[in-house]
Design a protein around this motif. Structure first.
Motif, PDB file in Angstrom:
ATOM      1  N   ASP A  51       0.814  -1.231   0.000  1.00 18.96           N
ATOM      2  CA  ASP A  51       0.000   0.000   0.000  1.00 18.96           C
ATOM      3  C   ASP A  51       0.838   1.268   0.000  1.00 18.96           C
ATOM      4  O   ASP A  51       0.454   2.288   0.583  1.00 18.96           O
ATOM      5  CB  ASP A  51      -0.956   0.018   1.217  1.00 18.96           C
ATOM      6  N   GLY A  80      -4.818  -4.205  -3.623  1.00 18.68           N
ATOM      7  CA  GLY A  80      -5.746  -3.127  -3.930  1.00 18.68           C
ATOM      8  C   GLY A  80      -4.913  -1.936  -4.320  1.00 18.68           C
ATOM      9  O   GLY A  80      -4.230  -1.355  -3.473  1.00 18.68           O
ATOM     10  N   HIS A  81      -4.889  -1.602  -5.586  1.00 21.43           N
ATOM     11  CA  HIS A  81      -4.049  -0.511  -6.093  1.00 21.43           C
ATOM     12  C   HIS A  81      -4.956   0.647  -6.497  1.00 21.43           C
ATOM     13  O   HIS A  81      -5.732   0.529  -7.448  1.00 21.43           O
ATOM     14  CB  HIS A  81      -3.208  -0.990  -7.285  1.00 21.43           C
ATOM     15  N   ALA A 112      -7.451  -1.068   0.888  1.00 23.18           N
ATOM     16  CA  ALA A 112      -8.181  -0.907  -0.369  1.00 23.18           C
ATOM     17  C   ALA A 112      -8.970  -2.172  -0.720  1.00 23.18           C
ATOM     18  O   ALA A 112      -9.901  -2.129  -1.511  1.00 23.18           O
ATOM     19  CB  ALA A 112      -7.215  -0.540  -1.499  1.00 23.18           C
ATOM     20  N   ARG A 140      -5.410   0.754   8.627  1.00 20.72           N
ATOM     21  CA  ARG A 140      -3.995   0.360   8.541  1.00 20.72           C
ATOM     22  C   ARG A 140      -3.247   0.816   9.785  1.00 20.72           C
ATOM     23  O   ARG A 140      -3.533   1.890  10.323  1.00 20.72           O
ATOM     24  CB  ARG A 140      -3.345   0.978   7.297  1.00 20.72           C
TER      25      ARG A 140
HETATM   26 MG    MG Z   1      -2.938  -1.545  -1.757  1.00 14.49          MG
END
Ligand code: MG
Ligand code: GDP
Ligand code: IMO
Length: 433
Positions: A13, A40-41, A298, A304
């Motif tokens: 991330d 998850g971008h 994401a 986080r």
């Molecule tokens: Mg990510």
């Protein structure tokens, strides 16, 4: 043209999605080389805000071929959903291809991931529960199913009946769960074939042609070095190789073709899931970073864990992954802080460590910090390196020194344009002003 790999330099991330989106504008081919939809971008560009899980970030460049490489693991339902969402936003996925060698995440992989996490009780690994380790375990055990198998009815039927028998026995015996229904899984496979067959190809000729024609190829990594299967914080890692070495196998690129490795880090550090995070902070400051940086997973939406910039982990990542240059994202999130900190070493008992030890020791280390003055003037909105506040420049210079790699990209906001590009040949450190 160089083959460029974009690799996470911390716990994932870091902003790889944004970097890949930006670099994709001049790319002819973008290949995702490892992992699955645990990734998850996030991409924020003129088409909107997207969270890509399997589709490479090059999808917004209509001139680029986008490949989901042989080193990845594909959940076809998740991929179809993602394709549908992109198409609904008017983004063409015509040039999206899937390697016939990529392994398929089957429903029982996800189930086993969930059940195993549950079995760990109060000490789960904190996986994304997307079936990642079970599918890679089956790949290594040679009981996996690959995307190309969907195209071969007889081969598929034979392999699937064995898989259903063995995995059904495991589900029943180990977890007391229901066995698998062959017809149900087979029906799913037929449905996936119908929807995905034209995209499933042998990618080698495409990649070879691109290499021969000196095309610009971008390799998109997922996660970061600290979650790499070999070099990460095992067992709190993912089950694939996040290093550019993984890209050679996972994308079909010869090692000597990769001449640029962009290590992506944030100006601070975050992690989602279990395992040590030496610079983790809690309380108001952590909450501030989380809210300002919108630090929520994401893929899973989990908050986080946040901490100061871990220079030891970044230096270690630069060494094992061979970073040629560094992208430091989210500098703007530190705007307005009184002071900022960089972890330059770890203390373990009476020893000072300059590198990342194995996990059991890493769990006991204390960060050694350098505290630098913060900056008032915002970095957000700045387009030229020269216009950054002097304290922010000093912070970046110190990161370069600690990590030992020149900075080439600086993130100052989530949008595609909110990035300062510096030639890797004139890094921050040489711009003393
Ligand atoms: Mg990510
Ligand atoms: P990835 O998995 O490495 O692609 O990173 P994620 O997309 O999971 O998380 C990075 C988050 O930071 C996303 O919400 C991005 O939109 C955001 N982001 C990326 N670069 C910047 C930046 O320079 N500034 C700010 N404020 N946000 C950024
Ligand atoms: P991107 O590519 C952050 C973490 C999980 C867990 C560990 C193993 O967006 O950076 P897995 O589901 O792979 O078995 O989980 O790795 N994790 C991620 N953390 N970003 C990701 O991807 C992640 N993919 C997995 O939280 O700790």
């Amino acid at each position: 043209m160089p083959v460029t790999a974009v690799v996470g330099g911390h716990w994932g991330d870091e902003g790889k999605g944004k970097v890949v989106d930006a670099l994709s504008r001049s790319a002819d081919m973008v290949i995702r080389y490892n992992g699955g939809n645990n990734a998850g971008h996030t991409v924020v560009n003129e088409y909107g805000t997207f969270r890509l899980h399997l589709v490479p970030g090059g999808i917004f460049n209509p001139e680029a071929d986008c490949i989901i490489g042989p080193g990845t693991v594909v959940n076809p339902d998740a991929l179809l959903k993602e394709i549908g969402e992109l198409e609904a936003h008017g983004i063409s996925t015509e040039r999206l291809y899937i390697s016939d060698r990529a392994h398929i995440v089957l429903p029982h992989h996800i189930l086993i991931d969930v059940l195993e996490e549950r079995a760990r009780g109060p000490k789960p690994h904190g996986t994304t529960k997307q079936g990642i380790w079970p599918v890679y375990a089956d790949k290594a055990s040679r009981i996996g199913l690959r995307m190309g198998d969907l195209l071969e009815e007889e081969y598929l039927a034979e392999h699937l009946s064995w898989i259903v028998a063995r995995k059904g026995a495991q589900l029943q015996g180990v977890y007391g769960y229901l066995p698998l229904e062959y017809e149900e899984v087979m029906a799913k496979c037929r449905q996936w074939r119908e929807q995905l067959a034209p995209r499933i190809v042998d990618i080698l000729p495409m990649v070879q042609r691109a290499l021969r024609e000196d095309r610009h190829i971008l390799l998109e990594g997922h996660l970061g070095v600290m979650r790499d299967l070999d070099w990460g914080i095992y067992p709190y890692v993912t089950s694939s190789t996040t290093l550019p070495g993984g890209a050679c196998a996972g994308a079909g690129i010869p090692p000597q073709a990769i001449i640029r490795v962009v290590g992506v880090v944030k100006a601070y550090t975050t992690a989602v899931g279990g395992g040590p995070l030496p610079t983790e902070i809690s309380g108001e400051l952590a909450d501030l970073l989380r809210e300002r940086g919108q630090e929520y997973g994401a893929t899973t939406g989990r908050p986080r864990r946040c901490g100061w910039f871990d220079g030891v982990a970044a230096r270690y990542a630069a060494q094992v992954a061979g970073f040629t240059d560094l992208a430091v994202m989210k500098l703007d999130v530190l705007d307005g802080m009184e002071t900022v900190k960089i972890c330059t070493a770890y203390r373990l008992g009476d020893r000072v460590l300059e590198t990342v030890p194995h996990t059991a020791a890493l769990e006991r280390v204390q960060p050694v910090y350098e505290e630098l003055p913060g900056w008032r003037g915002p970095c957000r909105g700045v387009r030229e390196y020269e216009d950054l506040p002097p304290e922010a420049k000093a912070f970046l210079r110190r990161i370069e020194e600690v990590v030992g790699v020149p900075i080439s990209l600086i993130g100052v906001g989530p949008g595609r344009e909110e990035m300062i590009e510096i030639s890797p040949f004139s890094p921050v450190g040489r711009r003393r002003k």
